[in-house]
Design an enzyme around this catalytic site. Structure first.
Site, PDB file in Angstrom:
ATOM      1  N   GLY A  29       0.816  -1.214   0.000  1.00 39.32           N
ATOM      2  CA  GLY A  29       0.000   0.000   0.000  1.00 39.32           C
ATOM      3  C   GLY A  29       0.847   1.259   0.000  1.00 39.32           C
ATOM      4  O   GLY A  29       2.019   1.234  -0.355  1.00 39.32           O
ATOM      5  N   LEU A  31       0.483   3.783  -2.047  1.00 38.76           N
ATOM      6  CA  LEU A  31       0.879   3.667  -3.453  1.00 38.76           C
ATOM      7  C   LEU A  31       1.283   5.008  -4.060  1.00 38.76           C
ATOM      8  O   LEU A  31       0.651   6.028  -3.806  1.00 38.76           O
ATOM      9  CB  LEU A  31      -0.286   3.077  -4.250  1.00 38.76           C
ATOM     10  CG  LEU A  31      -0.784   1.720  -3.727  1.00 38.76           C
ATOM     11  CD1 LEU A  31      -2.005   1.277  -4.516  1.00 38.76           C
ATOM     12  CD2 LEU A  31       0.308   0.664  -3.774  1.00 38.76           C
ATOM     13  N   HIS A  35       4.376   2.482  -8.141  1.00 43.40           N
ATOM     14  CA  HIS A  35       3.462   1.322  -8.074  1.00 43.40           C
ATOM     15  C   HIS A  35       2.518   1.314  -9.271  1.00 43.40           C
ATOM     16  O   HIS A  35       2.241   0.269  -9.843  1.00 43.40           O
ATOM     17  CB  HIS A  35       2.601   1.388  -6.803  1.00 43.40           C
ATOM     18  CG  HIS A  35       3.351   1.161  -5.538  1.00 43.40           C
ATOM     19  ND1 HIS A  35       3.570   2.167  -4.621  1.00 43.40           N
ATOM     20  CD2 HIS A  35       3.907   0.056  -5.007  1.00 43.40           C
ATOM     21  CE1 HIS A  35       4.230   1.685  -3.592  1.00 43.40           C
ATOM     22  NE2 HIS A  35       4.459   0.414  -3.798  1.00 43.40           N
ATOM     23  N   ASP A 149      13.672  -2.321  -5.759  1.00 46.09           N
ATOM     24  CA  ASP A 149      14.154  -3.236  -4.715  1.00 46.09           C
ATOM     25  C   ASP A 149      14.832  -4.402  -5.436  1.00 46.09           C
ATOM     26  O   ASP A 149      14.270  -5.489  -5.553  1.00 46.09           O
ATOM     27  CB  ASP A 149      12.992  -3.707  -3.852  1.00 46.09           C
ATOM     28  CG  ASP A 149      12.386  -2.561  -3.067  1.00 46.09           C
ATOM     29  OD1 ASP A 149      13.100  -1.956  -2.267  1.00 46.09           O
ATOM     30  OD2 ASP A 149      11.199  -2.251  -3.287  1.00 46.09           O
ATOM     31  N   SER A 185       7.930   4.965  -1.139  1.00 46.96           N
ATOM     32  CA  SER A 185       7.045   5.392  -0.050  1.00 46.96           C
ATOM     33  C   SER A 185       7.825   6.205   0.980  1.00 46.96           C
ATOM     34  O   SER A 185       7.285   7.083   1.639  1.00 46.96           O
ATOM     35  CB  SER A 185       6.440   4.182   0.657  1.00 46.96           C
ATOM     36  OG  SER A 185       5.841   3.353  -0.289  1.00 46.96           O
TER      37      SER A 185
HETATM   38  O1  PAF Z   1       8.022  -4.606  -1.980  1.00 50.91           O
HETATM   39  C1  PAF Z   1       7.062  -4.716  -1.178  1.00 50.91           C
HETATM   40  O2  PAF Z   1       6.184  -3.870  -1.102  1.00 50.91           O
HETATM   41  C2  PAF Z   1       6.995  -5.927  -0.259  1.00 50.91           C
HETATM   42  O3  PAF Z   1       8.270  -6.328   0.132  1.00 50.91           O
HETATM   43  C3  PAF Z   1       6.210  -7.110  -0.847  1.00 50.91           C
HETATM   44  C4  PAF Z   1       6.866  -7.666  -2.101  1.00 50.91           C
HETATM   45  C5  PAF Z   1       4.782  -6.650  -1.171  1.00 50.91           C
HETATM   46  C6  PAF Z   1       6.111  -8.238   0.181  1.00 50.91           C
HETATM   47  O4  PAF Z   1       5.497  -7.834   1.355  1.00 50.91           O
END
Ligand code: PAF
Length: 277
Positions: A29, A31, A35, A149, A185
């Site tokens: 979330g 977002l 995202h 990431d 975020s």
């Molecule tokens: O990247 C993220 O937001 C989180 O690490 C994920 C992949 C949703 C797992 O909780």
């Protein structure tokens, strides 16, 4: 079609009819445009897009920002509906962890004890476990993860390959602000002055990339110079590292498949970024 929201596993399983090629975008979330670009990738890779929002306690250590992780459900729903997402899975903690989780996905030590994993012990085990659980619940044909990431994306795509999961993992490019800062975020925690300073992390990775492209393969020196420059501007770098792309190990001098990764504290906000060479 209006976006349908499921809060329980049985309702999700009963409600996902005629989904065709189902694409999952797991999120926690809060977002942002980064995202939303994942949702656009999702659209290109299948017939139906399902987003999950779940802030996963397993991937936070005590003292990390689990409690203060921003929960912005109403704004998130508006953004997802505007991005034409078909389904949202929004389980609470009791739904995902009705009893304390005792079975875990354990990624290989050589991939998770380095870089982010060295600073966040247990983090990738928590990520791999919740993502495998989401895969089992949703049973998608495709899943999308952002390269922002980078280590997480590798942990998860290697997991899918190693466990022969019938899921195509798509790695989506990082989305940046006009000044180069990777959308995250965490940017919301920056003061106006810190926000103005924040693109320096990206610029220092870019400097290394240009040096490598110009034939400089003294990676250790390039890393040290970048960290010195960051410190001179008030940052506390955790690492700046040139690694090979497939397993994030130290590269031979003339390796071509490289990624430059960095993590550093600016004020009280820890930012990460990376650039492929
Ligand atoms: O990247 C993220 O937001 C989180 O690490 C994920 C992949 C949703 C797992 O909780």
């Amino acid at each position: 079609m209006t976006m349908k929201i499921f809060e329980s596993i049985p309702k999700l399983r009963a409600g996902l009819n005629n989904a065709g090629r189902l694409v999952l975008v797991p999120t926690m979330g809060n977002l942002h445009d980064g995202h939303i670009s994942l949702m656009q990738h999702a659209r290109d890779h299948g017939d139906t897009v399902l987003v999950s929002i779940f802030v996963n306690r397993l991937q936070f250590r005590p003292g990390e920002d689990f409690e203060k992780y921003p929960r912005t459900f109403v704004a998130d729903c508006e953004r997802l509906a505007a991005a034409n997402v078909d389904y949202l899975f929004f389980p609470d903690e009791k739904e995902m962890y009705p009893t304390p989780q005792k079975y875990f996905v354990e990624p290989p030590a050589e991939l998770i004890n380095i870089l982010e994993g060295a600073f966040r012990p247990g983090h990738f085990r928590g990520v791999a476990t919740v993502v495998q659980k989401l895969f089992n619940i949703v049973q998608p044909q495709v899943a999308i993860f952002g390269k922002k990431d980078y280590q997480q994306m590798l942990v998860l795509s290697n997991m899918a390959r190693d466990l022969a999961l019938p899921i195509e993992i798509v790695a989506a490019d990082t989305v940046r602000a006009a000044d180069g800062l990777a959308l995250s975020s965490r940017n919301g925690f920056l003061s106006p002055q810190e926000r103005a300073e924040a693109p320096r992390l990206y610029r220092s990775l870019e400097t290394i990339r240009r040096a490598i492209q110009a034939g400089n393969h003294d990676f250790a020196r390039l890393e040290t110079e970048a960290m010195t420059e960051l410190r001179a501007h008030g940052w506390i770098p955790d690492y700046i590292a040139v690694r090979e792309k497939t397993g994030l190990q130290l590269p031979p001098a003339h390796d071509s498949g490289l990624v430059i990764l960095g993590a550093a504290l600016l004020g009280s906000t820890r930012l990460i970024d990376n650039l492929e060479v």
